[in-house]
Design an enzyme around this catalytic site. Structure first.
Site, PDB file in Angstrom:
ATOM      1  N   HIS A 188       0.836  -1.200   0.000  1.00 55.70           N
ATOM      2  CA  HIS A 188       0.000   0.000   0.000  1.00 55.70           C
ATOM      3  C   HIS A 188       0.871   1.251   0.000  1.00 55.70           C
ATOM      4  CE1 HIS A 188      -3.450  -2.533   1.900  1.00 55.70           C
ATOM      5  NE2 HIS A 188      -3.291  -2.754   0.609  1.00 55.70           N
ATOM      6  N   GLU A 247       1.474   8.306  -3.149  1.00 53.52           N
ATOM      7  CA  GLU A 247       2.617   8.846  -3.894  1.00 53.52           C
ATOM      8  C   GLU A 247       2.236  10.027  -4.781  1.00 53.52           C
ATOM      9  OE1 GLU A 247       3.849   5.162  -5.685  1.00 53.52           O
ATOM     10  OE2 GLU A 247       2.809   5.575  -7.557  1.00 53.52           O
ATOM     11  N   HIS A 253      -3.006   3.665  -2.904  1.00 52.92           N
ATOM     12  CA  HIS A 253      -3.388   2.248  -2.939  1.00 52.92           C
ATOM     13  C   HIS A 253      -3.526   1.761  -1.501  1.00 52.92           C
ATOM     14  CE1 HIS A 253      -2.024  -2.197  -3.473  1.00 52.92           C
ATOM     15  NE2 HIS A 253      -3.336  -2.115  -3.574  1.00 52.92           N
ATOM     16  N   HIS A 313     -10.345  -3.708  -6.249  1.00 53.76           N
ATOM     17  CA  HIS A 313     -10.228  -5.162  -6.418  1.00 53.76           C
ATOM     18  C   HIS A 313     -10.562  -5.797  -5.060  1.00 53.76           C
ATOM     19  CE1 HIS A 313      -6.228  -3.314  -5.621  1.00 53.76           C
ATOM     20  NE2 HIS A 313      -6.080  -4.283  -4.745  1.00 53.76           N
ATOM     21  N   PRO A 362      -1.049   0.137 -11.499  1.00 50.26           N
ATOM     22  CA  PRO A 362       0.293   0.596 -11.116  1.00 50.26           C
ATOM     23  C   PRO A 362       1.364  -0.427 -11.458  1.00 50.26           C
ATOM     24  CG  PRO A 362      -0.825  -0.293  -9.220  1.00 50.26           C
ATOM     25  CD  PRO A 362      -1.810  -0.388 -10.354  1.00 50.26           C
ATOM     26  N   GLY A 363       2.602   0.063 -11.544  1.00 48.92           N
ATOM     27  CA  GLY A 363       3.732  -0.831 -11.784  1.00 48.92           C
ATOM     28  C   GLY A 363       4.441  -1.144 -10.487  1.00 48.92           C
ATOM     29  N   MET A 374       7.294   1.105  -7.357  1.00 50.95           N
ATOM     30  CA  MET A 374       7.674   2.441  -6.889  1.00 50.95           C
ATOM     31  C   MET A 374       8.567   3.187  -7.884  1.00 50.95           C
ATOM     32  SD  MET A 374      10.446   1.513  -3.913  1.00 50.95           S
ATOM     33  CE  MET A 374       9.309   0.505  -2.978  1.00 50.95           C
ATOM     34  N   HIS A 395      -4.574  -5.849 -11.692  1.00 51.29           N
ATOM     35  CA  HIS A 395      -4.632  -4.758 -10.711  1.00 51.29           C
ATOM     36  C   HIS A 395      -3.255  -4.144 -10.494  1.00 51.29           C
ATOM     37  CE1 HIS A 395      -2.699  -7.346  -7.828  1.00 51.29           C
ATOM     38  NE2 HIS A 395      -3.097  -6.694  -6.745  1.00 51.29           N
ATOM     39  N   GLY A 448       2.055  -7.270 -10.469  1.00 50.21           N
ATOM     40  CA  GLY A 448       2.083  -8.601  -9.877  1.00 50.21           C
ATOM     41  C   GLY A 448       3.486  -8.989  -9.450  1.00 50.21           C
TER      42      GLY A 448
END
Length: 474
Positions: A229, A232, A258, A340, A372-373, A375, A396, A399
């Protein structure tokens, strides 16, 4: 005169195939070889119907005792899985580990399963794989939803051009730290506490269980979880004008968050998973997919509690975004949110089903989402295409490609610092288990789901805050 009574004769009169039939045949063979068959059939029918009357009979006592014990034995209430897994679509198969495929195979053997799909970010989870989508008939699976109920992404796009971000790092960092809290058990106290209409939701009064969670929900409102989580600051790039969002081509400062339903959701998940396992007995390999029928009270209670947790998760994001938007004095051009770890009632092939998306997001025709990818890797603002084979879903995130323990074993702090420096990202908190190298290549994941979503804009993280206590609530 030899009798010709067979096991089939006994089964026809109600004997259970197996132990009692074998015992009855042995008794017939050893004690009644000269008795008329008609008389024997009548006698053994009487033993079947009134075994207690033969407990004092020296010959028939073992059979009578066995029949009484069989009647009183607890019934095996295990629900059988179907013999073959129903087929399901897989996107990005080259990036999905065997453990996730095996879990999905088991899920597709549930008698209530209607359809399924695996997203390209899928990896092994608990019960349903993370990145798994499962449609069921009139049944809801608490662990098909997950522990962090309603976990979501929220994006605010501001009227601040990219150039106005740089050089103000200290201000952005100060406000980010001031208005966020991370990790399990973290709460706001006194005047720090936020207010939100979700706290007035009547669902809190629907059961004593939920009522007892109201205080925890209030204290944690506006906080974020551990694990992956984050909150940012970043830059979002629109390569062309988007008419639907009414945003011109350009690069804007944005806020991306997130997180999920905190202790409220985790407590709901634990309570109803235990109930589901008590009610729905499944074979060992499928025990964590225990489901609740939507026609029973427990199913309806979980549905109510799950939706409350989802609304609460959304409220947490709203509090964070409102506080930080006010702190930097910005105007929001557009806000996008998607979640999700949830279950939705949807129509699939003309039938109402319960669609569980555990670590997968809705991607129906025109539905907006954020993927998102990591950080340091980009995230993507997307619009769903409504692909039926994917059950209107998409990934989502990128992964995990590396377990948390593996990340700690193979990634060093210097590795982490180097990649953050290379991407000009400021990090506050986070452990090595959240290092960018622990995640799949987001570009490959996106390439594997071009059938599922259109990319509208790209988000580049610049300042990331995560829990620094090694916790995880994802």
């Amino acid at each position: 005169m030899k009798n010709n009574i067979t096991g089939n004769n006994l089964i026809e009169m109600g004997y259970t195939e197996g132990k009692t039939v074998g015992l009855a045949l042995d008794i017939l063979k050893e004690n009644f070889t000269d008795t008329e068959e008609k008389e024997l059939l009548a006698l053994f029918k009487k033993v079947k119907d009134y075994p207690e009357s033969f407990l004092d009979d020296p010959v028939l006592n073992p059979l009578a005792t066995a029949m009484i014990e069989e009647t009183n034995a607890p019934k095996d209430e295990t629900i059988e899985l179907v013999s073959h897994a129903k087929p399901y679509a897989v996107f990005g198969a080259d990036y999905i580990e065997e453990g996730a495929r095996n879990q999905m195979d088991i899920a597709m053997k549930l008698p209530v399963s209607a359809a399924g799909a695996l997203m390209p970010d899928a990896h092994q989870g608990y019960g349903l794989p993370i990145g798994g989508v499962l449609a069921t008939r009139n049944a809801i699976i608490p662990y098909g939803v997950g522990v962090d109920i309603g976990c979501r992404m929220a994006l605010s796009i501001f009227d601040i051009p990219e150039k106005h971000y740089f050089g103000k790092d200290a201000m952005y960092k100060r406000e980010l730290i001031a208005f966020t809290k991370f990790g399990p058990g973290r709460e706001f106290r006194g005047l720090e506490r936020a207010d939100h209409e979700v706290l007035e939701d009547e669902a809190f009064n629907s059961t004593p269980f939920l009522k007892n969670l109201h205080g925890k929900a209030w204290a944690q409102l506006g906080t974020s979880g551990g694990g992956n989580h984050f909150v940012e600051w970043g830059i979002i790039d629109f390569a062309e004008r988007d008419e639907i969002l009414n945003i011109d081509k350009g690069r804007y400062v944005a806020l991306l968050t997130h997180s999920g339903s905190r202790g409220l959701g985790a407590t709901i998940a634990g309570h109803y998973t235990k109930l589901a396992k008590d009610i729905c007995k499944l074979p060992k390999e499928a025990v964590n997919l225990a489901y609740l029928d939507m026609n029973i009270a427990e199913g309806q209670e979980y549905w109510l509690a799950m939706n409350l947790a989802g609304d609460y998760a959304s409220a947490c994001h709203e509090v964070i975004h409102n506080r930080l938007t006010k702190a930097i004095g910005a105007k929001v051009l557009a806000k996008v949110e998607n979640h999700h770890n949830f279950a939705w009632k949807e129509i699939l092939d003309g039938e109402e089903v319960m669609v569980h998306r555990k670590g997968a997001t809705p991607a129906g025709k025109g539905v907006m989402g954020i993927i998102p990818g990591s950080m340091t890797a980009p995230g993507f603002l997307v619009r769903g295409k409504g692909e039926t084979s994917a059950i209107n879903s998409a990934s989502h995130g990128a992964g995990r490609q590396m377990s948390r323990s593996k990340a700690f074993q193979s990634i060093t702090k210097s590795d982490m610092k180097a990649i953050l420096k290379d991407h000009n990202v400021t990090l506050i908190g986070a452990g090595l288990d959240e290092a960018p190298m622990a995640y799949k290549d987001i570009n490959k994941v996106m390439a594997a789901q071009t059938e599922l979503v259109d990319v509208i804009a790209k988000f580049e993280p610049k300042m990331v805050r995560m829990a620094d206590d090694g916790s995880r609530e994802d």
